[in-house]
Design an enzyme around this catalytic site. Structure first.
Site, PDB file in Angstrom:
ATOM      1  N   HIS A  60       0.864  -1.186   0.000  1.00  0.00           N
ATOM      2  CA  HIS A  60       0.000   0.000   0.000  1.00  0.00           C
ATOM      3  C   HIS A  60       0.898   1.234   0.000  1.00  0.00           C
ATOM      4  O   HIS A  60       1.850   1.313   0.770  1.00  0.00           O
ATOM      5  CB  HIS A  60      -0.900   0.024   1.246  1.00  0.00           C
ATOM      6  CG  HIS A  60      -1.752   1.253   1.307  1.00  0.00           C
ATOM      7  ND1 HIS A  60      -2.958   1.343   0.651  1.00  0.00           N
ATOM      8  CD2 HIS A  60      -1.553   2.452   1.895  1.00  0.00           C
ATOM      9  CE1 HIS A  60      -3.473   2.546   0.846  1.00  0.00           C
ATOM     10  NE2 HIS A  60      -2.635   3.236   1.598  1.00  0.00           N
TER      11      HIS A  60
ATOM     12  N   ASP B 144     -15.475   2.793   7.178  1.00  0.00           N
ATOM     13  CA  ASP B 144     -14.409   3.689   6.728  1.00  0.00           C
ATOM     14  C   ASP B 144     -14.895   4.671   5.674  1.00  0.00           C
ATOM     15  O   ASP B 144     -14.473   5.824   5.658  1.00  0.00           O
ATOM     16  CB  ASP B 144     -13.217   2.885   6.187  1.00  0.00           C
ATOM     17  CG  ASP B 144     -12.109   3.819   5.728  1.00  0.00           C
ATOM     18  OD1 ASP B 144     -11.609   4.581   6.573  1.00  0.00           O
ATOM     19  OD2 ASP B 144     -11.776   3.826   4.529  1.00  0.00           O
TER      20      ASP B 144
ATOM     21  N   ARG C 288     -14.392  12.895   7.638  1.00  0.00           N
ATOM     22  CA  ARG C 288     -13.084  13.509   7.919  1.00  0.00           C
ATOM     23  C   ARG C 288     -12.755  14.553   6.871  1.00  0.00           C
ATOM     24  O   ARG C 288     -12.191  15.601   7.172  1.00  0.00           O
ATOM     25  CB  ARG C 288     -12.000  12.417   7.942  1.00  0.00           C
ATOM     26  CG  ARG C 288     -12.053  11.547   9.194  1.00  0.00           C
ATOM     27  CD  ARG C 288     -11.231  10.285   9.009  1.00  0.00           C
ATOM     28  NE  ARG C 288      -9.851  10.571   8.691  1.00  0.00           N
ATOM     29  CZ  ARG C 288      -9.047   9.745   8.026  1.00  0.00           C
ATOM     30  NH1 ARG C 288      -9.477   8.581   7.607  1.00  0.00           N
ATOM     31  NH2 ARG C 288      -7.810  10.089   7.785  1.00  0.00           N
TER      32      ARG C 288
ATOM     33  N   SER D  55      -7.786   3.682   9.084  1.00  0.00           N
ATOM     34  CA  SER D  55      -8.489   3.655   7.802  1.00  0.00           C
ATOM     35  C   SER D  55      -7.759   2.720   6.822  1.00  0.00           C
ATOM     36  O   SER D  55      -8.371   1.846   6.200  1.00  0.00           O
ATOM     37  CB  SER D  55      -8.560   5.088   7.261  1.00  0.00           C
ATOM     38  OG  SER D  55      -8.940   5.103   5.924  1.00  0.00           O
TER      39      SER D  55
ATOM     40  N   LYS E 154      -8.798  -1.825   6.100  1.00  0.00           N
ATOM     41  CA  LYS E 154      -9.110  -2.395   4.772  1.00  0.00           C
ATOM     42  C   LYS E 154      -8.099  -3.483   4.411  1.00  0.00           C
ATOM     43  O   LYS E 154      -8.459  -4.515   3.831  1.00  0.00           O
ATOM     44  CB  LYS E 154      -9.129  -1.277   3.726  1.00  0.00           C
ATOM     45  CG  LYS E 154     -10.350  -0.365   3.881  1.00  0.00           C
ATOM     46  CD  LYS E 154     -10.306   0.848   2.979  1.00  0.00           C
ATOM     47  CE  LYS E 154      -9.364   1.899   3.494  1.00  0.00           C
ATOM     48  NZ  LYS E 154      -9.359   3.181   2.832  1.00  0.00           N
TER      49      LYS E 154
HETATM   50  N1  URA Z   1      -5.917   6.411   2.559  1.00  0.00           N
HETATM   51  C1  URA Z   1      -6.913   5.835   3.250  1.00  0.00           C
HETATM   52  O1  URA Z   1      -7.430   4.811   2.854  1.00  0.00           O
HETATM   53  N2  URA Z   1      -7.325   6.429   4.379  1.00  0.00           N
HETATM   54  C2  URA Z   1      -6.776   7.547   4.860  1.00  0.00           C
HETATM   55  O2  URA Z   1      -7.175   8.022   5.911  1.00  0.00           O
HETATM   56  C3  URA Z   1      -5.737   8.138   4.142  1.00  0.00           C
HETATM   57  C4  URA Z   1      -5.316   7.545   2.976  1.00  0.00           C
END
Ligand code: URA
Length: 427
Positions: free
Chosen positions: A84, A163, A170, A185, A189
């Protein structure tokens, strides 16, 4: 259990700690519509200022994971490992890395997103390939991991659904840039996706979420701790994002550059970062292969072609390029002190490659090619950037955004390292 949202918000606001049941209650009741948006907003702001303890963050993340489904990836014949990136300009690494690591024997489930603002999204880039499908069923993901070894597709709406609502909230309450909120967050995932191991590319610099090294390091450490405490072997690499990665910034232009790297050529920084991340990924799942060999012998390119075909794309199709083209040239001579990633990212976005709202469409053929790098000597009239757009308005907006992108100096420039730090694993 009866709890009182204002009382929990006040405790967090005043620097206190919430118990596991209290964190779980708050998030679950928000998900069910019992806790209101205004109460969640207030809690997010309290977390923004006061952070979350490790215990609060663990339960926060668990509750996000439990709000949805988990992908069942166990039982595959290869170990699973994902990557990621926290998002950068010109970051096309996934397109090369996923097939490369699969070519070395791992299964790579890259559930990806779309771009927003100045950072591009992997799915937007791949969608410039005619026919390519971003949406796969969980079954299709599993089958493709078994048959090809690599999947890059849209994260299904079933993973950590809280999320999506929290992220949107947010966004409008200015609470995105909070380390525990970003960590939970991203990691909720990734943990729900079911990968055994994960390598995080945490970007630092002008073109990244995290502008300074200390905060990027804290984000990396927080995510590594979360991964490890949930049974996902996790390593984070901090990498420089002051300059764009590679030469191409956009959608189809980045696919084209990825193909160059898969063919054993392409810009050095893209190759170096891809190989470094690949080595960490392979190490985490115990595969003793040199990814450079698989890049240079064409195996990774073959896996890429299989991966595109498996998702209905044509790897040999023409990749679009915006018909309105211009070359931006140097108005004075000097040595390039910086090529500002943020300005180049904004230029690509204005050219049409990015979106301002999540429902906006993107142009496949829009983008920038950066012809110079930090430390290069440039002369008056030398081409600096090639820009491509679908129409003249977008082209001119992009050119305008590039005006402050380059700083020149008359003094020698020290080239910054790309790979900055490693957190976790054999740190
Ligand atoms: N990517 C995400 O999935 N969540 C965040 O809070 C920031 C970047």
């Amino acid at each position: 259990m009866i709890m009182n949202a204002p009382e929990l918000i006040a405790r967090k606001r005043d620097g206190g700690e919430l118990g596991p049941d209290e964190v779980q209650w708050f998030l679950e009741h928000y998900h069910q519509g019992v806790v209101g948006e205004e109460q969640m907003s207030a809690l997010l702001m309290a977390v923004f200022f006061n952070g979350l303890s490790d215990s609060e963050l663990g339960v926060w993340t668990d509750t996000m994971i439990a709000s949805g489904e988990r992908l069942a990836l166990s039982g595959l014949s290869r170990p699973t490992v994902d990557k990621h990136s926290t998002g950068g300009v010109g970051d096309k690494i996934s397109l090369i890395l996923a097939p490369l690591v699969a070519a070395c024997g791992a299964a790579v489930p890259q559930l990806s997103g779309r771009g927003l603002g100045h950072t591009g999204g992997t799915l937007d880039k791949l969608e410039s390939i005619p026919g390519w499908r971003a949406h796969l069923s969980n079954e299709e993901v599993r089958d493709q991991l078994e048959s090809v070894g690599a999947v890059i597709c849209a994260a299904g709406s079933g993973l950590a659904p809280i999320d999506r609502r929290l992220y949107a909230l947010r966004d409008v309450t200015s609470t995105v840039e909070s380390i525990p909120l970003i960590s939970s967050s991203i990691m909720s995932k990734k943990i729900a996706e079911g990968t055994e191991a994960l390598v995080l590319d945490v970007k630092v610099g002008r073109g990244a979420f995290m502008k300074d090294h200390a905060r990027a390091l804290e984000l990396a450490r927080t995510m590594v701790r979360l991964g490890e405490s949930h049974g996902v072997r996790t390593v984070a690499q901090l990498t420089d994002m002051n300059e764009p990665l590679g030469r191409a910034v956009g959608n189809a232009v980045e696919v084209r550059e990825s193909l160059d790297v898969l063919a054993g050529a392409g810009p050095d920084d893209v190759r170096v970062l891809t190989l470094s991340l690949a080595r960490h990924m392979l190490h985490l799942v115990g595969i003793d292969e040199d990814p450079a060999v698989r890049l240079d012998d064409g195996t990774a390119l073959q896996v890429y072609r299989d991966m595109i075909r498996a998702q209905s794309g044509d790897p040999d199709a023409y990749l679009p390029l915006g018909v309105q083209h211009a070359t931006v040239v140097a108005s004075r001579a000097g040595i390039v002190e910086s090529v500002d990633a943020l300005s180049v990212g904004i230029a690509a976005w204005r050219l049409g490659a990015g979106r301002a709202r999540k429902e906006d469409a993107v142009s496949a053929g829009a983008g920038v090619e950066v012809l110079i790098r930090r430390g290069d000597r440039v002369e008056v009239g030398q081409p600096l950037f090639e820009v491509y757009a679908d129409d003249l308005d977008h082209r001119d907006l992009g050119i305008h955004s590039l005006e402050g992108a380059l700083s020149l100096t008359d003094n020698p420039v020290i080239v910054r390292p790309l790979l900055l730090d490693v957190v976790g694993g054999a740190e």
